[in-house]
Design a protein around this motif. Sequence first.
Motif, short mmCIF file in Angstrom:
data_model
loop_
_atom_site.label_atom_id
_atom_site.label_comp_id
_atom_site.label_asym_id
_atom_site.label_seq_id
_atom_site.Cartn_x
_atom_site.Cartn_y
_atom_site.Cartn_z
N ALA A 75 -58.41 -14.31 18.69
CA ALA A 75 -59.21 -13.87 19.93
C ALA A 75 -58.06 -13.51 20.91
N LYS A 120 -58.19 -14.92 24.78
CA LYS A 120 -57.98 -16.38 24.83
C LYS A 120 -56.62 -16.66 25.58
N SER A 146 -50.99 -13.98 28.56
CA SER A 146 -51.86 -14.72 27.63
C SER A 146 -51.63 -16.35 27.29
#
Length: 274
Positions: free
Chosen positions: A22, A25, A49
């Motif tokens: 993902a 995310k 991130s």
Amino acid sequence: GPEYLQVKIAAEAAGATVLMAAPHKLVSIGGLAYSTDLRNVPIDLPKESFVYEAHEYSWSSWSVAEVGDLLGAEVAAGEPAIMSQDTAQTHCLALGSKCAGVVCSADGLRCTARAETKGRRADFVPPQVSTFLTYRNRNPNFERHLDEHWGYLVKEGIAPVWVSEFGFAHDEAQSSNEWLMRFSNYVRSTKPHGQADGLDWAYWELSGDQVGGTSRKAGAMESFGVLGLCYTGAASAAHHQAIRAFSGDGTILTSNATATVLVEERRRGARLTR
């Protein structure tokens, strides 16, 4: 220590796995010692991130209870063997289940591996190592301690830090509580570059009853809880007001003789969490 105990390696592997599945995310990374220690853990992940997490309670770095006589690294009576924290942790790992943890002086320089507990339960399973600093009543270098353990990440522009867990009991919600006053001021004055506000945070805990666990009883009143047992309102007006003051929706907390924190609201609808 050995690679299987190194948080940097584990965090990078787990974070990379999440981002591979993902990419959009946000990965949150907690530190050692119940997320109170983020020293020397530069994580090799895309800066946009991930965010670091820090926890803080009055016993985390402000006031730590004495844990009894300090015994040496060997399981025998005698004078304690004073050593560096790294050496003490290595001895503790070698002792395995016979070691109850590492105890250090307030400056973290004089440490010993405890061979047994007196007054404190060893609630970990080797090969983990629990390290306790002994301040007795209060840490005179509280703000510097926070800077060194995780605040530097924000102040030096290295990475964002979210105070994802902090809390205090209902009877601690007084303006005479110096830890609460100083931690509130630290959170509000530690500002990421280019931002006017301080650190974001989350409070533990919202619920009014305990859910069980070590030294806890399911259904009993949660002394740190914002809500009462019936979940229909605040458990303590003074406690609720102290959280609102902590959020920055009032004046800086100061230590005085009043029993509750008086807040001059600047915005309507003060938040329980930020």
